[in-house]
Design a protein around this motif. Structure first.
Motif, mmCIF file in Angstrom:
data_model
loop_
_atom_site.group_PDB
_atom_site.id
_atom_site.type_symbol
_atom_site.label_atom_id
_atom_site.label_comp_id
_atom_site.label_asym_id
_atom_site.label_seq_id
_atom_site.Cartn_x
_atom_site.Cartn_y
_atom_site.Cartn_z
ATOM 1 N N LYS A 9 0.823 -1.207 0.000
ATOM 2 C CA LYS A 9 0.000 0.000 0.000
ATOM 3 C C LYS A 9 0.858 1.259 0.000
ATOM 4 O O LYS A 9 0.526 2.263 -0.641
ATOM 5 C CB LYS A 9 -0.915 -0.015 1.229
ATOM 6 N N VAL A 10 1.978 1.203 0.698
ATOM 7 C CA VAL A 10 2.846 2.381 0.786
ATOM 8 C C VAL A 10 3.424 2.740 -0.581
ATOM 9 O O VAL A 10 3.595 3.923 -0.902
ATOM 10 C CB VAL A 10 3.975 2.141 1.805
ATOM 11 N N ILE A 13 0.966 4.827 -2.338
ATOM 12 C CA ILE A 13 0.917 6.177 -1.763
ATOM 13 C C ILE A 13 2.065 7.022 -2.296
ATOM 14 O O ILE A 13 1.882 8.191 -2.680
ATOM 15 C CB ILE A 13 0.957 6.102 -0.224
ATOM 16 N N LYS A 14 3.257 6.440 -2.355
ATOM 17 C CA LYS A 14 4.408 7.190 -2.861
ATOM 18 C C LYS A 14 4.214 7.559 -4.330
ATOM 19 O O LYS A 14 4.505 8.693 -4.744
ATOM 20 C CB LYS A 14 5.691 6.364 -2.674
ATOM 21 N N ASP A 16 1.406 7.898 -6.060
ATOM 22 C CA ASP A 16 0.327 8.867 -6.251
ATOM 23 C C ASP A 16 0.660 10.247 -5.688
ATOM 24 O O ASP A 16 0.006 11.235 -6.038
ATOM 25 C CB ASP A 16 -0.959 8.354 -5.590
ATOM 26 N N SER A 17 1.658 10.321 -4.823
ATOM 27 C CA SER A 17 1.965 11.596 -4.164
ATOM 28 C C SER A 17 2.625 12.611 -5.090
ATOM 29 O O SER A 17 2.667 13.797 -4.772
ATOM 30 C CB SER A 17 2.889 11.353 -2.968
ATOM 31 N N GLY A 22 1.472 14.877 -2.363
ATOM 32 C CA GLY A 22 0.214 14.339 -1.869
ATOM 33 C C GLY A 22 -0.730 15.464 -1.477
ATOM 34 O O GLY A 22 -0.787 16.510 -2.113
ATOM 35 N N SER A 36 -4.437 11.597 7.881
ATOM 36 C CA SER A 36 -4.816 10.356 7.208
ATOM 37 C C SER A 36 -3.646 9.383 7.139
ATOM 38 O O SER A 36 -2.490 9.739 7.403
ATOM 39 C CB SER A 36 -5.286 10.670 5.789
ATOM 40 N N ASP A 37 -3.950 8.140 6.749
ATOM 41 C CA ASP A 37 -2.897 7.138 6.562
ATOM 42 C C ASP A 37 -1.913 7.572 5.477
ATOM 43 O O ASP A 37 -0.705 7.328 5.589
ATOM 44 C CB ASP A 37 -3.515 5.791 6.187
ATOM 45 N N GLU A 38 -2.429 8.194 4.432
ATOM 46 C CA GLU A 38 -1.556 8.678 3.360
ATOM 47 C C GLU A 38 -0.580 9.720 3.903
ATOM 48 O O GLU A 38 0.627 9.660 3.650
ATOM 49 C CB GLU A 38 -2.389 9.289 2.232
ATOM 50 N N GLU A 41 2.293 8.290 6.023
ATOM 51 C CA GLU A 41 3.416 7.729 5.274
ATOM 52 C C GLU A 41 4.280 8.821 4.644
ATOM 53 O O GLU A 41 5.509 8.747 4.671
ATOM 54 C CB GLU A 41 2.910 6.771 4.197
ATOM 55 N N LEU A 42 3.659 9.836 4.083
ATOM 56 C CA LEU A 42 4.423 10.882 3.404
ATOM 57 C C LEU A 42 5.176 11.767 4.386
ATOM 58 O O LEU A 42 6.272 12.260 4.082
ATOM 59 C CB LEU A 42 3.492 11.729 2.535
#
Length: 574
Positions: A9-10, A13-14, A16-17, A22, A36-38, A41-42
């Motif tokens: 999942k990470v 996220i990377k 799409d950021s 992001g 958020s979870d996103e 991570e960022l």
């Protein structure tokens, strides 16, 4: 990796950021204390972990209240170097925006705790105003680059610092996101297909964090072999011949998951002095291109090296380097240098190593470490170095100021090296509870109580003057490097710890687990048995870890079980 592998999942996220942008700018300016979870991570790439006060969470939940959300911020300081002006500024920042403490990490830098979301932008901007950064303090990039903390002015030590700075600058992410979000920088054009935007990392950065040290065998105080890339300078007759590249160190593991494990770096190749950054780039790209992006617990470079072998690693590294590489040169025996106390710098001035328990710069009882350091730094204008064992060095001290500085420090109750035992000096602890979201048990908060009991047992057996390295970690990720100490104490569950023995003081051998769930209050009983055996059978000059390795770790584990097994269920050899 194969295109058929399902990415974590990470990784999504990377991707799409768009180079770590992001939605951070909007989230960090929104109402409320959580993200958020996103964003979680960022934020790591920007130097921050998001979490909550774990001490208060349960009671607040019962009361129908929201968790006490907070952020940790970690900056970069290559080789731990900090000017007097920067230190005083950071001391002010921790009071204004954090919890009033500075914490020296085991990677020669500072981190700040208990920052609320509304203060994050001001906090990070204030750090940047001191010409420091938090970019890459965490996240799937090269973290703070480590080297010898000795502020000596000879050719060798100056080159170590020069190399650490060059590597840090070279590996710093190039994204504009950091300046846009935290420093009100210009919103630069974003092109998600432009790989040159991050020429080293690419648009998805690395599979996991990446740690680098640059050192010489004569000073392994930063545990070089625990790094993804350990760069060892090779000198002869006062001239730098080049660098050995050792790959695949790393300590993080997961309890009861044998596919995860600590590993020490392996010598792979030697490169010429003018190819240092080319060599660094090749190793980073090796991790980037071949690291596991499907399972973050299996994503470090150590698994690439261990599972593919040395020949494969060398071959792929040469492809990325652009030519055949030489074999690693012979290295001298690794040694750990004690930088505490007084040492000559080589330019007519002195440096003083000051011990800081668990790296926490705080006024604690009669020991006013934070106030005392602030006053001394302001009065004498001394620069500082943060060490890998969580201590601090005051630099550039004139001979005429030495005694006055000692008197000033002691007037604040600050302990110096002559005031503590060797085991106090060599005991590390990570932050753990209540601020670390990974912690399974306490570490920093139990260090001094456990230390007191350890000292009592050592004194009982007449070994209080022995150099024994003990590392306490709140979880198996191993930030305090517990798997290379003489003794490792690793959080298993609240109040319980796995115990490891048999590493060497020099940091060149991993230790081995002997017990799995030892209650904190029983650690002293285990050590009482082991230290009695050590005292009775150790050879002249033999450290505890070396003794355990020679005597047989399995046998020592059985010794503990035979003495305590009938009394305690946990006292079963691992």
């Amino acid at each position: 990796m194969s295109d058929d592998v399902k990415l974590s999942k990470v990784e999504a996220i990377k991707t799409d950021s768009i180079y770590l942008h992001g939605g951070l700018d909007k989230e960090m300016s929104s109402e409320g204390g959580a993200v958020s979870d996103e964003a979680y991570e960022l934020l790591k790439f920007h130097g921050s972990y998001f979490g909550f006060d774990r001490d208060t969470a349960t009671e607040r939940k019962k009361a129908g209240l929201e968790k006490e959300w907070e952020f940790m911020v970690r900056m970069k300081a290559p080789g731990g170097r900090i000017t007097a002006k920067q230190y005083l500024g950071l001391d002010s920042i921790c009071e204004k925006y954090a919890n009033g403490t500075l914490r020296i990490t085991t990677r020669e830098t500072f981190q700040f705790h208990c920052i609320i979301k509304q203060n994050m932008k001001k906090h990070i901007a204030a750090i940047n105003e001191l010409l420091l950064t938090t970019l890459g303090g965490c996240g799937d990039v090269v973290r703070n680059v480590m080297t010898s903390p000795a502020p000596k002015k000879d050719k060798l030590h100056l080159k170590l610092v020069e190399d650490a700075n060059a590597i840090s600058e070279f590996t710093l992410p190039k994204t504009s996101a950091y300046h846009e979000i935290w420093l009100d920088g210009e919103n630069m054009a974003r092109n998600p297909s432009n790989e040159d935007y991050e020429p080293l990392y690419g648009k998805v950065y690395l599979p996991r964090k990446f740690k680098i040290s640059v050192s010489v065998p004569e000073d392994n105080s930063m545990d070089a072999l625990t790094h993804d890339l350990a760069i060892i300078q090779i000198w002869e007759a006062g001239e730098l011949l080049g660098y050995n590249l050792l790959l695949g160190g790393g300590l993080g593991m997961t309890h009861n998951k044998p596919e995860t494990y600590p590993r020490l770096a392996t010598p792979i190749a030697f490169i010429e002095p003018d190819r240092l950054l080319d060599g660094v780039a090749a190793v980073v790209k090796l991790h980037r291109d071949y690291g596991d992006r499907s399972n973050r617990k299996h994503a470090r470079l150590k698994y690439v090296v261990e599972e593919n072998g040395i020949e494969w690693t060398r071959s792929k590294l040469e492809e990325l380097y652009g030519e055949k590489m030489q074999d690693a040169r012979p290295m001298g025996q690794f040694k750990v240098v004690d930088h505490m106390g007084w040492h000559e710098q080589g330019d007519g001035k002195w440096y003083l190593g000051v011990p800081v328990s668990s790296g926490r710069i705080i006024d604690r009882g009669d020991e006013k470490i934070r106030t005392g350091l602030r006053e001394v730094v302001a009065k004498y204008g001394v620069d500082l170095v943060l060490t890998a064992d969580q201590n601090i060095i005051l630099c550039d001290i004139a001979q005429t100021d030495k005694q006055e500085i000692v008197d000033d420090l002691k007037s604040f109750g600050i302990k110096l090296v002559e005031d503590i035992t060797p085991v106090y000096r060599n005991m590390l602890a990570c932050v753990a509870l209540p601020t670390c979201g990974k912690a399974l048990a306490d570490a920093e908060r139990i260090k001094l109580p456990v230390l007191e009991e350890v000292e009592q047992v050592m004194e009982k057996h007449g070994i209080l003057d022995e150099e024994i390295a003990i590392r306490v970690a709140g979880c198996p990720n191993g930030c305090s490097r517990p798997y290379v100490g003489d003794i490792g104490i690793v959080g298993r569950m609240p109040g319980h710890y796995a115990m490891f023995i048999g590493g060497d003081f020099e940091g060149t051998r991993l230790n081995t687990k002997i017990l799995d769930r030892v209650p904190q209050e029983n650690i002293k009983e285990v050590l009482d048995i082991l230290f009695a055996k050590y005292k009775a059978e150790k050879e002249e000059g033999e450290g505890f870890g070396d003794f355990a390795d020679r005597a047989g770790i399995a046998g020592l584990a059985q010794l503990v079980e035979s003495n305590l097994g009938d009394k305690y269920k946990w006292a079963k050899a691992a």
